[in-house]
Design a protein around this motif. Sequence first.
Motif, PDB file in Angstrom:
ATOM      1  N   GLY A  20      13.682 111.857 -19.761  1.00 23.94           N
ATOM      2  CA  GLY A  20      12.447 111.108 -19.891  1.00 23.94           C
ATOM      3  C   GLY A  20      12.496 109.951 -18.903  1.00 23.94           C
ATOM      4  O   GLY A  20      13.022 110.078 -17.800  1.00 23.94           O
ATOM      5  N   ARG A  21      11.990 108.830 -19.302  1.00 26.31           N
ATOM      6  CA  ARG A  21      12.067 107.659 -18.432  1.00 26.31           C
ATOM      7  C   ARG A  21      13.503 107.112 -18.429  1.00 26.31           C
ATOM      8  O   ARG A  21      14.097 106.930 -19.493  1.00 26.31           O
ATOM      9  CB  ARG A  21      11.106 106.581 -18.927  1.00 26.31           C
ATOM     10  CG  ARG A  21      11.104 105.326 -18.072  1.00 26.31           C
ATOM     11  CD  ARG A  21      10.228 104.257 -18.686  1.00 26.31           C
ATOM     12  NE  ARG A  21      10.417 102.977 -18.015  1.00 26.31           N
ATOM     13  CZ  ARG A  21      10.083 101.802 -18.532  1.00 26.31           C
ATOM     14  NH1 ARG A  21       9.515 101.754 -19.728  1.00 26.31           N
ATOM     15  NH2 ARG A  21      10.296 100.690 -17.867  1.00 26.31           N
ATOM     16  N   ILE A  22      14.050 106.868 -17.243  1.00 27.11           N
ATOM     17  CA  ILE A  22      15.388 106.289 -17.142  1.00 27.11           C
ATOM     18  C   ILE A  22      15.258 104.772 -17.085  1.00 27.11           C
ATOM     19  O   ILE A  22      14.534 104.226 -16.252  1.00 27.11           O
ATOM     20  CB  ILE A  22      16.143 106.825 -15.912  1.00 27.11           C
ATOM     21  CG1 ILE A  22      16.391 108.337 -16.074  1.00 27.11           C
ATOM     22  CG2 ILE A  22      17.472 106.098 -15.730  1.00 27.11           C
ATOM     23  CD1 ILE A  22      17.077 108.993 -14.905  1.00 27.11           C
ATOM     24  N   PHE A  23      15.956 104.101 -17.999  1.00 22.83           N
ATOM     25  CA  PHE A  23      15.847 102.646 -18.114  1.00 22.83           C
ATOM     26  C   PHE A  23      16.803 101.919 -17.164  1.00 22.83           C
ATOM     27  O   PHE A  23      16.400 101.052 -16.411  1.00 22.83           O
ATOM     28  CB  PHE A  23      16.143 102.204 -19.549  1.00 22.83           C
ATOM     29  CG  PHE A  23      15.222 102.821 -20.563  1.00 22.83           C
ATOM     30  CD1 PHE A  23      13.843 102.764 -20.403  1.00 22.83           C
ATOM     31  CD2 PHE A  23      15.738 103.454 -21.693  1.00 22.83           C
ATOM     32  CE1 PHE A  23      12.993 103.313 -21.339  1.00 22.83           C
ATOM     33  CE2 PHE A  23      14.885 104.007 -22.641  1.00 22.83           C
ATOM     34  CZ  PHE A  23      13.518 103.950 -22.459  1.00 22.83           C
ATOM     35  N   ILE A  32      18.648 115.102 -14.665  1.00 23.25           N
ATOM     36  CA  ILE A  32      17.668 114.134 -14.170  1.00 23.25           C
ATOM     37  C   ILE A  32      16.491 114.851 -13.529  1.00 23.25           C
ATOM     38  O   ILE A  32      15.326 114.544 -13.792  1.00 23.25           O
ATOM     39  CB  ILE A  32      18.341 113.155 -13.185  1.00 23.25           C
ATOM     40  CG1 ILE A  32      19.232 112.185 -13.960  1.00 23.25           C
ATOM     41  CG2 ILE A  32      17.292 112.391 -12.367  1.00 23.25           C
ATOM     42  CD1 ILE A  32      20.024 111.238 -13.119  1.00 23.25           C
ATOM     43  N   GLU A  33      16.791 115.848 -12.693  1.00 23.23           N
ATOM     44  CA  GLU A  33      15.721 116.572 -12.001  1.00 23.23           C
ATOM     45  C   GLU A  33      14.868 117.389 -12.958  1.00 23.23           C
ATOM     46  O   GLU A  33      13.688 117.631 -12.689  1.00 23.23           O
ATOM     47  CB  GLU A  33      16.327 117.462 -10.919  1.00 23.23           C
ATOM     48  CG  GLU A  33      16.920 116.663  -9.746  1.00 23.23           C
ATOM     49  CD  GLU A  33      17.542 117.543  -8.682  1.00 23.23           C
ATOM     50  OE1 GLU A  33      17.747 118.749  -8.940  1.00 23.23           O
ATOM     51  OE2 GLU A  33      17.826 117.017  -7.584  1.00 23.23           O
ATOM     52  N   GLN A  40      22.295 104.716  -7.026  1.00 26.78           N
ATOM     53  CA  GLN A  40      20.952 104.712  -6.440  1.00 26.78           C
ATOM     54  C   GLN A  40      20.354 106.115  -6.428  1.00 26.78           C
ATOM     55  O   GLN A  40      19.148 106.277  -6.588  1.00 26.78           O
ATOM     56  CB  GLN A  40      20.975 104.096  -5.026  1.00 26.78           C
ATOM     57  CG  GLN A  40      21.700 104.875  -3.961  1.00 26.78           C
ATOM     58  CD  GLN A  40      20.892 105.999  -3.335  1.00 26.78           C
ATOM     59  OE1 GLN A  40      19.667 106.012  -3.420  1.00 26.78           O
ATOM     60  NE2 GLN A  40      21.581 106.967  -2.752  1.00 26.78           N
ATOM     61  N   TRP A  41      21.198 107.130  -6.246  1.00 31.03           N
ATOM     62  CA  TRP A  41      20.729 108.518  -6.233  1.00 31.03           C
ATOM     63  C   TRP A  41      20.137 108.896  -7.584  1.00 31.03           C
ATOM     64  O   TRP A  41      19.082 109.531  -7.657  1.00 31.03           O
ATOM     65  CB  TRP A  41      21.897 109.423  -5.867  1.00 31.03           C
ATOM     66  CG  TRP A  41      21.556 110.843  -5.555  1.00 31.03           C
ATOM     67  CD1 TRP A  41      20.483 111.303  -4.865  1.00 31.03           C
ATOM     68  CD2 TRP A  41      22.330 112.000  -5.918  1.00 31.03           C
ATOM     69  NE1 TRP A  41      20.538 112.688  -4.757  1.00 31.03           N
ATOM     70  CE2 TRP A  41      21.669 113.128  -5.399  1.00 31.03           C
ATOM     71  CE3 TRP A  41      23.533 112.181  -6.600  1.00 31.03           C
ATOM     72  CZ2 TRP A  41      22.157 114.431  -5.552  1.00 31.03           C
ATOM     73  CZ3 TRP A  41      24.026 113.470  -6.745  1.00 31.03           C
ATOM     74  CH2 TRP A  41      23.337 114.574  -6.238  1.00 31.03           C
ATOM     75  N   MET A  42      20.820 108.499  -8.655  1.00 27.57           N
ATOM     76  CA  MET A  42      20.350 108.854  -9.990  1.00 27.57           C
ATOM     77  C   MET A  42      19.111 108.059 -10.405  1.00 27.57           C
ATOM     78  O   MET A  42      18.271 108.553 -11.150  1.00 27.57           O
ATOM     79  CB  MET A  42      21.468 108.634 -11.016  1.00 27.57           C
ATOM     80  CG  MET A  42      22.711 109.478 -10.794  1.00 27.57           C
ATOM     81  SD  MET A  42      22.357 111.265 -10.681  1.00 27.57           S
ATOM     82  CE  MET A  42      24.004 111.885 -10.288  1.00 27.57           C
ATOM     83  N   LEU A  43      18.963 106.838  -9.884  1.00 29.22           N
ATOM     84  CA  LEU A  43      17.842 105.991 -10.305  1.00 29.22           C
ATOM     85  C   LEU A  43      16.600 106.154  -9.444  1.00 29.22           C
ATOM     86  O   LEU A  43      15.568 105.568  -9.741  1.00 29.22           O
ATOM     87  CB  LEU A  43      18.272 104.521 -10.334  1.00 29.22           C
ATOM     88  CG  LEU A  43      19.234 104.146 -11.459  1.00 29.22           C
ATOM     89  CD1 LEU A  43      19.547 102.665 -11.429  1.00 29.22           C
ATOM     90  CD2 LEU A  43      18.669 104.539 -12.817  1.00 29.22           C
ATOM     91  N   GLY A  44      16.686 106.902  -8.383  1.00 31.05           N
ATOM     92  CA  GLY A  44      15.473 107.183  -7.631  1.00 31.05           C
ATOM     93  C   GLY A  44      15.496 106.794  -6.181  1.00 31.05           C
ATOM     94  O   GLY A  44      14.660 107.238  -5.400  1.00 31.05           O
ATOM     95  N   GLY A  45      16.448 105.964  -5.776  1.00 32.83           N
ATOM     96  CA  GLY A  45      16.641 105.684  -4.363  1.00 32.83           C
ATOM     97  C   GLY A  45      15.679 104.698  -3.728  1.00 32.83           C
ATOM     98  O   GLY A  45      15.953 104.197  -2.654  1.00 32.83           O
ATOM     99  N   GLN A  46      14.532 104.384  -4.385  1.00 33.46           N
ATOM    100  CA  GLN A  46      13.574 103.447  -3.805  1.00 33.46           C
ATOM    101  C   GLN A  46      13.861 102.054  -4.345  1.00 33.46           C
ATOM    102  O   GLN A  46      13.417 101.680  -5.421  1.00 33.46           O
ATOM    103  CB  GLN A  46      12.143 103.894  -4.132  1.00 33.46           C
ATOM    104  CG  GLN A  46      11.782 105.250  -3.566  1.00 33.46           C
ATOM    105  CD  GLN A  46      11.897 105.306  -2.050  1.00 33.46           C
ATOM    106  OE1 GLN A  46      11.446 104.403  -1.358  1.00 33.46           O
ATOM    107  NE2 GLN A  46      12.483 106.370  -1.525  1.00 33.46           N
TER     108      GLN A  46
END
Length: 356
Positions: free
Chosen positions: A148-151, A142-143, A194-200
């Motif tokens: 690419g874009r995560i859906f 992911i990092e 949430q960690w993998m998807l960006g946390g916001q």
Amino acid sequence: MIKAGLIGCGRIGMKKHIEAAIKNSDIMELAAVCDVVREKAENAADLVEKAGLKRPKVFSDYNELLKESLDFVAVATESGKHYDIVMDALSAKKHVLVEKPMALSTKDAKEMCESAEKNNLKLGVCFQNRFNPPIQELRKKIESGAFGRIFHAHVAVRWNRNKSYYDQASWRGTWKMDGGVLSNQSTHGIDLLQWMLGGQMKEVYGHIANLNHPYIEAEDLGVGIVKFENGAVGIIEGTSNVYPKNLEETLAVFGEKGTVVIGGLAVNRILTWKFEGEDSHPFMNLADPQTVYGQGHVPLYRDFINAIAENREPYITGREGMKALEIILGIYQSSLENRPIEFPVEFSTQEMKRML
């Protein structure tokens, strides 16, 4: 040598915290242990001594333990007691490593973080599954931008908790001290999601029900949809109704250039690994640990100890630990009010109990 104390010598304290302390004994000394049932604390001290290490002091009152010269304390009590103990430990100028969930109220969790920051102390949360080797491999991808874009991502915690489990401790399944399958069993998976998807997080919608456990207050089924600011969507499923025993905890991440599914009993086996030119991963051959706890407490402890020694933030800070709690409490509030809940969430299990 970093000196530590353990408050709470029950199921997780004995199974994983003592093991983590023993396996990190080259850089730490478990100097004190505490439990309101003194026999449990004595048993914990016995384990340390049998490992060939100095026997910790034994306490039944954590306030007495906090008077000892300790660098940090680990808190592994009932969830509903975390807030008071952590706040007292921070007031005593101790760094704190607290079990999940860090609190049962977003207000309490925020106060814990603010107290640690004000006193220049480390506050870490035990989301040890972040250290699972397959999870670390996924995080690297992911990092690196390989997806690419995560859906979207999906986490499924499909476990079994029967009456004998709840009979072991009267606080389990109560709104005051625990919550249900989301707060207790599914919080690790929700943290990873949430960690993998960006946390916001932007908004959460969910539903909970008690379908098969009439002897507890809280839910045995919880589902939720979380919308993130970056457009990604997280899908959550947690149940303790699987017959006849624990089945799986699985995290799936889907992007424009990659698909990864990590499963097993507790997200410790790579099941699918698909990127351009990559159709497999060596970790697919890893044996699945025969416990839902995995082996993550050992590296979790090591990171926290090194964070103190190096005066840096731990891998999983209090602020990070709050995110899964916000999602869970948001699902509770959403289910109660039958509407989507926007972040930041301000809710608690106590309000859940009061409003039901």
